[in-house]
Motif scaffolding. Structure first.
Motif, PDB file in Angstrom:
ATOM      1  N   ALA A 170      -5.563 -63.715  10.409  1.00  0.00           N
ATOM      2  CA  ALA A 170      -6.028 -65.035  10.873  1.00  0.00           C
ATOM      3  C   ALA A 170      -7.327 -64.958  11.649  1.00  0.00           C
ATOM      4  CB  ALA A 170      -4.943 -65.704  11.716  1.00  0.00           C
ATOM      5  N   SER A 171      -7.478 -63.966  12.495  1.00  0.00           N
ATOM      6  CA  SER A 171      -8.667 -63.871  13.340  1.00  0.00           C
ATOM      7  C   SER A 171      -8.865 -62.419  13.749  1.00  0.00           C
ATOM      8  CB  SER A 171      -8.516 -64.753  14.588  1.00  0.00           C
ATOM      9  OG  SER A 171      -7.434 -64.284  15.383  1.00  0.00           O
ATOM     10  N   ARG A 172      -9.993 -62.171  14.413  1.00  0.00           N
ATOM     11  CA  ARG A 172     -10.242 -60.803  14.859  1.00  0.00           C
ATOM     12  C   ARG A 172      -9.228 -60.398  15.924  1.00  0.00           C
ATOM     13  NH1 ARG A 172     -14.207 -57.175  14.252  1.00  0.00           N
ATOM     14  NH2 ARG A 172     -15.431 -58.680  13.037  1.00  0.00           N
ATOM     15  N   ASN A 195     -15.533 -61.313   8.975  1.00  0.00           N
ATOM     16  CA  ASN A 195     -16.041 -62.243   9.980  1.00  0.00           C
ATOM     17  C   ASN A 195     -15.413 -63.613   9.745  1.00  0.00           C
ATOM     18  OD1 ASN A 195     -17.625 -63.541   7.876  1.00  0.00           O
ATOM     19  ND2 ASN A 195     -19.081 -61.833   8.102  1.00  0.00           N
ATOM     20  N   ASP A 196     -15.852 -64.581  10.567  1.00  0.00           N
ATOM     21  CA  ASP A 196     -15.245 -65.911  10.465  1.00  0.00           C
ATOM     22  C   ASP A 196     -15.565 -66.589   9.133  1.00  0.00           C
ATOM     23  OD1 ASP A 196     -14.136 -65.639  12.958  1.00  0.00           O
ATOM     24  OD2 ASP A 196     -15.806 -66.619  14.005  1.00  0.00           O
ATOM     25  N   TYR A 252     -10.966 -62.185   7.546  1.00  0.00           N
ATOM     26  CA  TYR A 252     -10.723 -60.864   8.117  1.00  0.00           C
ATOM     27  C   TYR A 252      -9.649 -60.111   7.316  1.00  0.00           C
ATOM     28  CZ  TYR A 252     -13.284 -62.587  12.172  1.00  0.00           C
ATOM     29  OH  TYR A 252     -14.258 -63.103  13.004  1.00  0.00           O
TER      30      TYR A 252
END
Length: 226
Positions: A123-125, A148-149, A153
């Motif tokens: 989902a995200s870093r 990256n966004d 990821y």
């Protein structure tokens, strides 16, 4: 008249008896034959040039090897691919020193690097960092977050040339409840092939034994050095 007829019959009988017992069986001997009875004289054709005449000794292994090559055809093998030019050059020097004709060819092709194993749907870093800690506790070595966004990821678990290692890592990550994707990785690069002309009577067994069947092309699949 009657007596004359009897005399003629008696004469015929005597002649028949004489011919029957006087004739001898053929005896062995020498027959004299005239040259005229043998037909036209024989003509002897002169042999052609030495270069165009195949040596019988060559076929039996005692003549010029080039003669035998002309009779049985040229046998060649191709070794490769070599990913490094120096390895191909080493093979060329070795077989050239053994009296074989050799040549190196190069070509640009797509080369398999290995299997890339990644954890997807990250989902995200920040979420990825937490997943990395879970994977490390599961015994996986060196996972890291990539992307990256904009593109999203994922967590890279490594690129493995051995399919068994790639499968093992994939199963470890799946056992942690993550979605795992394994894809083949390739790149374009130059590879090298060594073409070898075998001398007459020389087989390719030693070459196949050294480099393996998957790296030695024979017969129609091989290319002869030029």
């Amino acid at each position: 008249m009657k007596n004359l007829l009897l005399l003629l019959i008696l004469a015929n009988v005597l002649y028949f008896m004489w011919g029957r017992y006087a004739t001898q069986d053929p005896q062995p001997g020498v027959a004299v034959v005239s040259e005229r009875d043998l037909g036209p004289p024989l003509e002897f054709l002169a042999a052609g040039d030495n270069e165009a005449t195949t040596s019988v000794g060559a076929v039996l292994g005692s003549g010029d090897p080039s003669d035998l090559a002309a009779v049985v055809g040229r046998a060649c093998v191709t070794i490769g691919p070599f990913s490094v030019r120096s390895d191909a050059d080493t093979a060329v020097l070795e077989y050239a020193a053994a009296g074989m004709q050799t040549a190196v060819r190069s070509m640009r092709t797509e080369v398999f690097i290995g299997q890339s194993v990644q954890v997807t749907d990250v989902a995200s870093r920040a979420a990825g960092r937490e997943m990395v800690r879970v994977l490390e506790r599961r015994g996986l070595d060196g996972p890291f977050v990539v992307g990256n966004d904009e593109i999203g990821y994922s967590i890279a678990l490594g690129i493995f040339s051995d399919a068994a290692n790639a499968e093992r890592v994939e199963l470890q990550a799946r056992s942690a409840g993550f979605v795992v994707e394994t894809t083949p990785m390739t790149r374009n690069q130059d590879v090298f092939f060594v073409d070898v002309g075998l001398p007459p009577g020389r087989g390719a067994g030693a070459i196949v034994e050294r480099y393996g069947e998957d790296r030695v092309a024979l017969r129609d699949a091989a290319t002869c050095p030029r």
